[in-house]
Scaffold this active site. Structure first.
Site, short mmCIF file in Angstrom:
data_model
loop_
_atom_site.label_atom_id
_atom_site.label_comp_id
_atom_site.label_asym_id
_atom_site.label_seq_id
_atom_site.Cartn_x
_atom_site.Cartn_y
_atom_site.Cartn_z
N LYS A 34 0.88 -1.24 0.09
CA LYS A 34 -0.11 0.10 -0.06
C LYS A 34 0.93 1.29 0.08
O LYS A 34 0.70 2.22 -0.86
CB LYS A 34 -1.01 -0.04 1.37
CG LYS A 34 -1.59 1.21 1.43
CD LYS A 34 -2.37 1.47 2.70
CE LYS A 34 -1.64 1.67 3.92
NZ LYS A 34 -1.63 3.18 4.25
N ASN A 35 1.74 1.38 0.98
CA ASN A 35 2.48 2.69 1.25
C ASN A 35 3.73 2.94 0.00
O ASN A 35 3.79 3.81 -0.29
CB ASN A 35 3.19 2.46 2.45
CG ASN A 35 2.32 2.68 3.50
OD1 ASN A 35 1.18 3.15 3.35
ND2 ASN A 35 2.73 2.51 4.93
N ARG A 104 -3.82 11.00 4.11
CA ARG A 104 -2.76 11.77 4.44
C ARG A 104 -1.63 11.65 3.14
O ARG A 104 -0.83 12.48 2.93
CB ARG A 104 -2.01 11.07 5.79
CG ARG A 104 -0.76 12.07 6.09
CD ARG A 104 -0.28 11.55 7.18
NE ARG A 104 1.37 12.04 7.44
CZ ARG A 104 1.36 13.08 7.80
NH1 ARG A 104 0.56 14.14 8.35
NH2 ARG A 104 2.82 13.43 7.92
N CYS A 128 -4.95 12.96 12.90
CA CYS A 128 -5.77 11.84 12.38
C CYS A 128 -5.82 10.91 13.55
O CYS A 128 -5.02 11.15 14.52
CB CYS A 128 -5.06 10.94 11.08
SG CYS A 128 -3.60 10.21 11.74
N ARG A 133 0.60 14.35 13.48
CA ARG A 133 1.25 13.98 12.29
C ARG A 133 1.47 15.31 11.46
O ARG A 133 0.93 15.60 10.51
CB ARG A 133 0.57 13.15 11.50
CG ARG A 133 0.20 11.68 12.26
CD ARG A 133 -0.37 10.78 11.53
NE ARG A 133 0.65 10.37 10.48
CZ ARG A 133 0.13 9.13 9.68
NH1 ARG A 133 -0.94 8.62 9.67
NH2 ARG A 133 1.02 8.60 8.85
N PRO A 134 2.36 16.07 12.02
CA PRO A 134 2.62 17.44 11.31
C PRO A 134 3.36 17.34 10.06
O PRO A 134 3.75 16.23 9.69
CB PRO A 134 3.52 18.23 12.08
CG PRO A 134 4.04 17.22 12.96
CD PRO A 134 3.20 16.14 12.99
N VAL A 135 3.53 18.41 9.17
CA VAL A 135 4.44 18.30 8.01
C VAL A 135 5.43 19.19 7.95
O VAL A 135 5.87 19.69 6.96
CB VAL A 135 3.40 18.41 6.79
CG1 VAL A 135 2.41 17.20 6.49
CG2 VAL A 135 2.62 19.91 6.74
N LEU A 137 8.60 18.83 8.54
CA LEU A 137 10.03 18.60 7.91
C LEU A 137 9.78 18.49 6.44
O LEU A 137 10.81 18.68 5.82
CB LEU A 137 10.12 17.06 8.30
CG LEU A 137 10.41 16.63 9.97
CD1 LEU A 137 10.65 15.23 10.00
CD2 LEU A 137 11.33 17.61 10.31
N ASP A 321 3.66 0.01 12.33
CA ASP A 321 2.33 -0.55 11.70
C ASP A 321 2.14 -1.95 11.98
O ASP A 321 1.19 -2.69 11.51
CB ASP A 321 2.49 -0.40 10.01
CG ASP A 321 2.50 1.14 9.57
OD1 ASP A 321 2.07 1.91 10.37
OD2 ASP A 321 2.48 1.20 8.31
N VAL A 343 6.95 5.89 17.68
CA VAL A 343 6.81 6.57 16.31
C VAL A 343 5.52 7.49 16.37
O VAL A 343 5.73 8.93 15.94
CB VAL A 343 6.85 5.73 15.28
CG1 VAL A 343 6.61 6.42 13.76
CG2 VAL A 343 8.13 4.91 15.27
C1 UD1 Z 1 4.57 6.57 6.77
C2 UD1 Z 1 3.29 5.31 6.36
C3 UD1 Z 1 3.00 4.93 7.58
C4 UD1 Z 1 3.95 4.36 8.66
C5 UD1 Z 1 4.73 5.74 8.94
C6 UD1 Z 1 5.86 5.25 10.02
C7 UD1 Z 1 2.48 6.03 4.20
C8 UD1 Z 1 1.65 6.46 3.23
N1 UD1 Z 1 2.51 5.88 5.65
O1 UD1 Z 1 3.60 7.52 7.11
O2 UD1 Z 1 2.09 3.71 7.51
O3 UD1 Z 1 3.28 4.18 10.00
O4 UD1 Z 1 5.28 6.19 7.70
O5 UD1 Z 1 6.57 4.17 9.38
O6 UD1 Z 1 3.83 5.75 3.77
N2 UD1 Z 1 6.74 13.82 11.64
C9 UD1 Z 1 6.89 15.15 11.92
N3 UD1 Z 1 6.93 16.19 11.06
C10 UD1 Z 1 6.88 15.93 9.89
C11 UD1 Z 1 6.68 14.62 9.60
C12 UD1 Z 1 6.63 13.44 10.47
O7 UD1 Z 1 7.04 15.56 13.13
O8 UD1 Z 1 7.06 16.70 8.91
C13 UD1 Z 1 6.40 12.65 12.69
C14 UD1 Z 1 5.08 12.39 12.59
O9 UD1 Z 1 4.11 13.02 13.62
C15 UD1 Z 1 5.29 10.73 13.29
C16 UD1 Z 1 6.68 10.80 13.09
O10 UD1 Z 1 7.38 11.82 12.30
O11 UD1 Z 1 5.16 10.93 14.84
C17 UD1 Z 1 6.95 9.58 11.76
O12 UD1 Z 1 6.20 10.07 10.73
P1 UD1 Z 1 6.35 9.63 9.39
O13 UD1 Z 1 7.57 8.74 9.09
O14 UD1 Z 1 6.73 11.02 8.58
O15 UD1 Z 1 5.13 8.81 9.01
P2 UD1 Z 1 4.32 8.98 7.56
O16 UD1 Z 1 5.12 9.27 6.36
O17 UD1 Z 1 3.06 10.03 7.89
#
Ligand code: UD1
Length: 454
Positions: A34-35, A104, A128, A133-135, A137, A321, A343
């Site tokens: 999926k991912n 997302r 969610c 889950r901020p963006v 980064l 996951d 995580v």
């Molecule tokens: C992806 C996967 C998800 C998996 C996760 C961790 C997809 C579609 N989803 O989610 O299934 O559980 O990786 O393996 O591929 N964070 C920040 N700032 C950011 C980005 C992330 O603080 O800009 C934090 C998040 O809140 C979280 C951590 O980093 O606590 C990990 O997030 P991330 O690795 O980015 O997960 P996703 O890409 O959302």
């Protein structure tokens, strides 16, 4: 239009009934990841020709991502497990809120849009069920590459001024090895001027799959799968035919389903290296796992489930996951185990539902202390997110009597034909319309969920 191939009632209006304590046997086919599928679909926007992507799983999330691409002016055709994405006429830089808020992963189009069009407007994916889950980064990395980014009225507006609208290569250190940020920045960098180095990059197999897909389109990427990825920008990418990797989380879910039901099954195709941590933990829990030829893995459950502690970590650590499913297994172990989620900050909401089935679990911050019990009892329960729903299915397979799971819209986001695959292995379960059940469960604690899960 992409439609998941299940003819069953839709997830929000149906209930999965499972009669537990039947052992499983036979072989199960693992679908595409999926991912990987979601991010590779976003990656196809980088190419101004058509791309064929094979081994696409049949999932609601994939259908939603297809709708996002359509809304951007891209052609998407679906045939069996193959998607053809033609981004020649990528024309819209604005991703619609109604779609992004449901998925997302659709935020990941921001990188390709900026790289191709020099402008992108993508709504924030929002909170969610599993955490904030901020963006930040993603945004910081894009700024380092010369994009002007501001967030206004819930939408991220990004544009590249000067330099012919092209992003500039940059050295980017990620405070955390975020999968999504690594993918966004890697995609953006493929068409940037000069070299981009992403340090403390995520090493997940799906990041490597995306890099391989981009390389198949002519991108120059080195180091994917390590913590430093180097991308040398190229002027354009070309069409390709690419098959995505098998889903390690689906495979892990079936391994645990076998372990908890005392069964022996084989899974294929799987890439065992993607499952190292899960296999190690299952062996500690007493299961025998035997790699066979042709990407096949056999699992033979042990005589009892042994208690073992687990901590989720970025790859190659134990995947977040798989945390909920592993907790379901530990509920029937022969002792005490501690499961620590590092995580995401809010990913233990399945605890209340497992307790409803007779599990003995106490929570302390981000830890769950699980005291193994001799048996679980079937009960009406509610899935709170995608992997929580898988954990409840696993618990239901092992529980005495009937388990009724509602909230199946979460399950349908991420598991391709799970019920059918389990039935083929001998599990007793069926999906029925919600109104035909006599009991309706509320989640164990008051919760607000959005569909924009993992
Ligand atoms: C992806 C996967 C998800 C998996 C996760 C961790 C997809 C579609 N989803 O989610 O299934 O559980 O990786 O393996 O591929 N964070 C920040 N700032 C950011 C980005 C992330 O603080 O800009 C934090 C998040 O809140 C979280 C951590 O980093 O606590 C990990 O997030 P991330 O690795 O980015 O997960 P996703 O890409 O959302």
């Amino acid at each position: 239009m992409i439609t998941p191939n299940s003819s069953a009632p839709d997830g929000a209006n149906s209930v999965l009934e499972i009669w537990g304590r039947h052992s499983l046997s036979g072989q199960v086919q693992i679908s595409g990841a999926k991912n990987s599928a979601l991010v590779v679909m976003a990656g196809a926007l980088l190419c101004s020709q058509d791309c064929r992507i094979r081994n696409i799983p049949s999932l609601v999330d994939v259908a939603r991502m297809g709708e996002v691409l359509l809304a951007l002016g891209v052609k998407v055709e679906h045939s069996n497990d193959t998607l053809t994405i033609d981004s020649t006429h990528l024309s819209h830089s604005r991703a619609p809120y109604e779609l992004v808020s449901q998925l997302r992963a659709s935020f990941f189009v921001i990188g390709p849009l900026l790289a191709r069009l020099g402008v992108a407007r993508v709504p924030l994916p929002g909170g969610c069920a599993i955490g904030a889950r901020p963006v930040d980064l993603h945004v910081r990395g894009l700024r380092a590459m010369g994009a002007e980014v501001h967030i206004d009225h819930g939408t991220v507006h990004a544009c590249v001024r000067g330099s012919r609208g092209r992003l500039q290569g940059a050295r980017i250190y990620l405070d955390y090895p975020s999968v999504g940020a690594t993918e966004t920045l890697m995609m953006a960098a493929t068409l940037a001027d000069g070299e981009t180095i992403i340090e403390n990059a995520a090493q997940e197999p799906e990041v490597v799959d995306l890099a391989n897909f981009c390389r198949a389109m002519g991108a120059r990427i080195r180091g994917a799968g390590t913590n430093t990825i180097t991308i040398s920008g190229v002027p354009s990418l070309h069409s390709t035919d690419y098959s995505i990797i098998p889903d390690r989380i689906e495979a892990g879910t079936f391994l645990i389903a076998a372990a908890i039901t005392g069964s022996e099954i084989t899974l294929s195709p799987v890439i065992p290296d993607h499952l190292t941590a899960v296999i190690a933990k299952l062996r500690e829990a007493g299961a025998e796992i035997i790699p066979e030829v042709h990407n096949r893995l056999r699992i033979k459950a042990g005589p009892q489930i042994l208690a073992t502690d687990t901590q989720t970590r970025p790859f190659p650590g134990f995947p977040t996951d798989m945390q909920a499913q592993f907790m379901a297994l530990m509920t029937l172990s022969n002792g005490n185990s501690m499961i620590t989620e590092t995580v995401f900050e809010n990913r233990l909401r399945h605890v209340g539902e497992l307790v409803r089935m007779g599990a003995d679990i106490r929570m302390k911050g981000n830890c769950a202390i699980v005291r193994g019990v001799p048996c679980l009892a079937g009960a009406p329960v509610t899935a709170t997110d995608l992997r929580a729903s898988a954990a409840l299915v696993i618990a239901g397979l092992a529980a005495e009597g009937k388990t009724q799971i509602q909230g199946l819209q979460h399950l349908d986001r991420g598991y391709d034909n799970l019920e059918h695959k389990l039935q083929q292995l001998g599990a007793k379960l069926q999906r029925i319309q919600a109104e035909t059940t006599d009991e309706v469960a509320q989640p164990a604690e008051a919760t607000v969920t959005t569909a924009a899960g993992e």
